[in-house]
Design a protein around this motif. Structure first.
Motif, PDB file in Angstrom:
ATOM      1  N   SER A  57      70.524  20.596  41.056  1.00 51.23           N
ATOM      2  CA  SER A  57      71.395  21.628  41.632  1.00 51.23           C
ATOM      3  C   SER A  57      70.974  23.020  41.180  1.00 51.23           C
ATOM      4  O   SER A  57      70.988  23.982  41.964  1.00 51.23           O
ATOM      5  CB  SER A  57      72.852  21.371  41.239  1.00 51.23           C
ATOM      6  N   TYR A  58      70.576  23.150  39.920  1.00 51.16           N
ATOM      7  CA  TYR A  58      70.121  24.439  39.412  1.00 51.16           C
ATOM      8  C   TYR A  58      68.807  24.851  40.078  1.00 51.16           C
ATOM      9  O   TYR A  58      68.623  26.022  40.441  1.00 51.16           O
ATOM     10  CB  TYR A  58      69.941  24.380  37.883  1.00 51.16           C
ATOM     11  N   ARG A  59      67.888  23.911  40.225  1.00 53.13           N
ATOM     12  CA  ARG A  59      66.591  24.246  40.817  1.00 53.13           C
ATOM     13  C   ARG A  59      66.744  24.717  42.257  1.00 53.13           C
ATOM     14  O   ARG A  59      66.097  25.689  42.674  1.00 53.13           O
ATOM     15  CB  ARG A  59      65.648  23.050  40.746  1.00 53.13           C
ATOM     16  N   THR A  60      67.568  24.032  43.013  1.00 50.45           N
ATOM     17  CA  THR A  60      67.761  24.428  44.412  1.00 50.45           C
ATOM     18  C   THR A  60      68.673  25.647  44.517  1.00 50.45           C
ATOM     19  O   THR A  60      68.426  26.547  45.332  1.00 50.45           O
ATOM     20  CB  THR A  60      68.356  23.262  45.218  1.00 50.45           C
ATOM     21  N   GLY A  61      69.699  25.712  43.688  1.00 51.32           N
ATOM     22  CA  GLY A  61      70.670  26.800  43.776  1.00 51.32           C
ATOM     23  C   GLY A  61      70.156  28.134  43.292  1.00 51.32           C
ATOM     24  O   GLY A  61      70.664  29.185  43.691  1.00 51.32           O
ATOM     25  N   LEU A  62      69.133  28.113  42.417  1.00 47.94           N
ATOM     26  CA  LEU A  62      68.587  29.358  41.871  1.00 47.94           C
ATOM     27  C   LEU A  62      67.181  29.646  42.399  1.00 47.94           C
ATOM     28  O   LEU A  62      66.463  30.480  41.852  1.00 47.94           O
ATOM     29  CB  LEU A  62      68.546  29.279  40.341  1.00 47.94           C
ATOM     30  N   ALA A  63      66.806  28.963  43.473  1.00 55.14           N
ATOM     31  CA  ALA A  63      65.443  29.120  44.007  1.00 55.14           C
ATOM     32  C   ALA A  63      65.225  30.479  44.655  1.00 55.14           C
ATOM     33  O   ALA A  63      64.169  31.102  44.492  1.00 55.14           O
ATOM     34  CB  ALA A  63      65.155  28.003  45.009  1.00 55.14           C
ATOM     35  N   VAL A  64      66.210  30.961  45.397  1.00 60.74           N
ATOM     36  CA  VAL A  64      66.073  32.227  46.114  1.00 60.74           C
ATOM     37  C   VAL A  64      67.247  33.128  45.746  1.00 60.74           C
ATOM     38  O   VAL A  64      68.387  32.873  46.144  1.00 60.74           O
ATOM     39  CB  VAL A  64      66.040  32.010  47.644  1.00 60.74           C
ATOM     40  N   CYS A  65      66.962  34.179  44.957  1.00 64.63           N
ATOM     41  CA  CYS A  65      68.020  35.066  44.471  1.00 64.63           C
ATOM     42  C   CYS A  65      67.593  36.523  44.626  1.00 64.63           C
ATOM     43  O   CYS A  65      66.391  36.841  44.610  1.00 64.63           O
ATOM     44  CB  CYS A  65      68.333  34.778  42.998  1.00 64.63           C
ATOM     45  N   GLY A  66      68.587  37.406  44.736  1.00 63.52           N
ATOM     46  CA  GLY A  66      68.303  38.831  44.873  1.00 63.52           C
ATOM     47  C   GLY A  66      67.684  39.425  43.628  1.00 63.52           C
ATOM     48  O   GLY A  66      66.852  40.336  43.704  1.00 63.52           O
ATOM     49  N   THR A  67      68.098  38.947  42.468  1.00 62.70           N
ATOM     50  CA  THR A  67      67.499  39.340  41.197  1.00 62.70           C
ATOM     51  C   THR A  67      67.319  38.101  40.347  1.00 62.70           C
ATOM     52  O   THR A  67      68.080  37.145  40.461  1.00 62.70           O
ATOM     53  CB  THR A  67      68.364  40.364  40.449  1.00 62.70           C
ATOM     54  N   ARG A  68      66.294  38.105  39.513  1.00 62.63           N
ATOM     55  CA  ARG A  68      66.028  36.932  38.678  1.00 62.63           C
ATOM     56  C   ARG A  68      66.163  37.275  37.196  1.00 62.63           C
ATOM     57  O   ARG A  68      65.579  36.616  36.342  1.00 62.63           O
ATOM     58  CB  ARG A  68      64.645  36.353  38.991  1.00 62.63           C
ATOM     59  N   THR A  69      66.964  38.297  36.909  1.00 60.75           N
ATOM     60  CA  THR A  69      67.198  38.705  35.532  1.00 60.75           C
ATOM     61  C   THR A  69      68.651  38.474  35.158  1.00 60.75           C
ATOM     62  O   THR A  69      69.552  39.052  35.764  1.00 60.75           O
ATOM     63  CB  THR A  69      66.843  40.184  35.310  1.00 60.75           C
ATOM     64  N   ILE A  70      68.868  37.606  34.174  1.00 59.07           N
ATOM     65  CA  ILE A  70      70.208  37.399  33.628  1.00 59.07           C
ATOM     66  C   ILE A  70      70.436  38.475  32.569  1.00 59.07           C
ATOM     67  O   ILE A  70      69.737  38.508  31.550  1.00 59.07           O
ATOM     68  CB  ILE A  70      70.339  36.008  32.977  1.00 59.07           C
TER      69      ILE A  70
END
Length: 317
Positions: A193-206
């Motif tokens: 779920s994490y791999r698919t849910g975080l695959a395409v994001c506007g920013t990749r910085t937490i």
């Protein structure tokens, strides 16, 4: 004749019910008594043990893990326990001296970090230009002990804890293995779920307004992780570091700042008001509050909530 029947009755009452002396020695008369230091360990152990174990959490509900100090009552509890589970000296540096003070020869001590390669405690915060600067983490030995936030590590931890249960109570090993497999399957689902849910994001910085904890999670899913706090766990970020976080939020187009559980989000709230971003909780799961414990919240459930926060905060599609 009556005397013969009486003797037969006594012999039947004392018979071992088909179990050999060896079997009797391996099978506990009562449930296994298990003490775990942190919530993820507690949740894994109670899932594996099921109805055959009484699992307790050493940390009192709502107590922040990094500020915990063992009490006299903890020694009494461990002196009556069969198993003690921790993540090792980097997260719980006090555990070794606590164990040495016990008078419990049957206690099985389990280090759930066995077999896991710990990351260096390198952390990042933002300087006054919004760039990330490396600093040393404050945990003992300069290593990052938050291993459970990599779900691959979490599955290894389950296996290590399972070995302890099987060693202490081999009579119920099949049940323990079945329970562990079910828990590992849920962790595998989480990972997917994490791999698919975080695959395409506007920013990749937490951008995290709390203490450094999510390096493992960020690394597993190709994210960048920046913590507001400096290397010293007791110190707060200075004005230059705060300005750097503000610049970073603006330069990355972040719409959210994450804060941690069980600690006042005062610093994160200040930054959110300055930049106009929303605050979202990111739960490192060291511990839970009293209501969460009473309601039976699980580690996977907390991680599912984290995924929702991350997808919202990182603008994922």
């Amino acid at each position: 004749m009556k005397f013969a029947r009486f003797v037969m009755f006594i012999l039947l009452a004392l018979a071992p019910n088909g179990c050999s002396p060896k079997d009797q020695a391996q099978r506990p008369a009562t449930k296994l008594q298990v003490v775990a230091t942190l919530f993820p360990l507690y949740d894994m152990a109670r899932a594996i043990g099921g109805e055959h174990a009484d699992v307790t959490l050493l940390l009192p509900p709502g107590v922040e893990a990094h500020s915990f100090e063992p009490r006299a009552g903890d020694i009494l509890r461990l002196n009556g326990a069969d198993m003690f589970i921790s993540t090792g000296r980097f997260m719980e540096p006090w555990a070794e001296s606590l164990i040495k003070g016990l008078d419990n020869k049957r206690l099985l001590v389990i280090d759930a970090s066995n077999g896991i390669t710990l990351m260096k405690g390198g952390r990042e915060h933002a300087d006054d230009h919004g760039h990330a600067e490396g600093e040393n983490h404050r945990h003992a030995g300069g290593m990052d002990p938050h291993i459970w936030l990599d779900f691959g590590n979490a599955r290894e931890m389950v296996e290590t804890i399972l070995k302890g249960f099987a060693a202490k109570d081999p009579a119920h090993e099949t049940i323990y293995r079945r329970n562990a497999a079910a828990y590992e399957a849920r962790l595998a689902d989480l990972d997917h779920s994490y791999r698919t849910g975080l695959a395409v994001c506007g920013t990749r910085t937490i951008i995290h307004g709390g203490h450094f904890a999510f390096g493992y999670l960020a690394g597993r899913y190709g994210l960048k992780y920046v913590s507001v706090y400096p290397a010293s766990g007791d110190a707060e970020p200075n004005a230059r570091q705060m300005a750097g976080i503000v610049d970073l939020i603006r330069s990355t187009g972040a719409r959210a700042l994450f804060y941690e559980e069980l600690i006042s989000p005062r610093m994160a709230d200040t930054l959110a008001k300055e930049t106009g971003v929303k605050l979202l909780i990111l739960h490192a799961a060291h511990n839970v509050n009293r209501d969460e414990l009473k309601q039976g919240v699980t580690f996977p459930a907390l991680m599912e909530r984290n995924l929702e926060s991350l997808r919202q905060g990182l603008q994922c599609r």
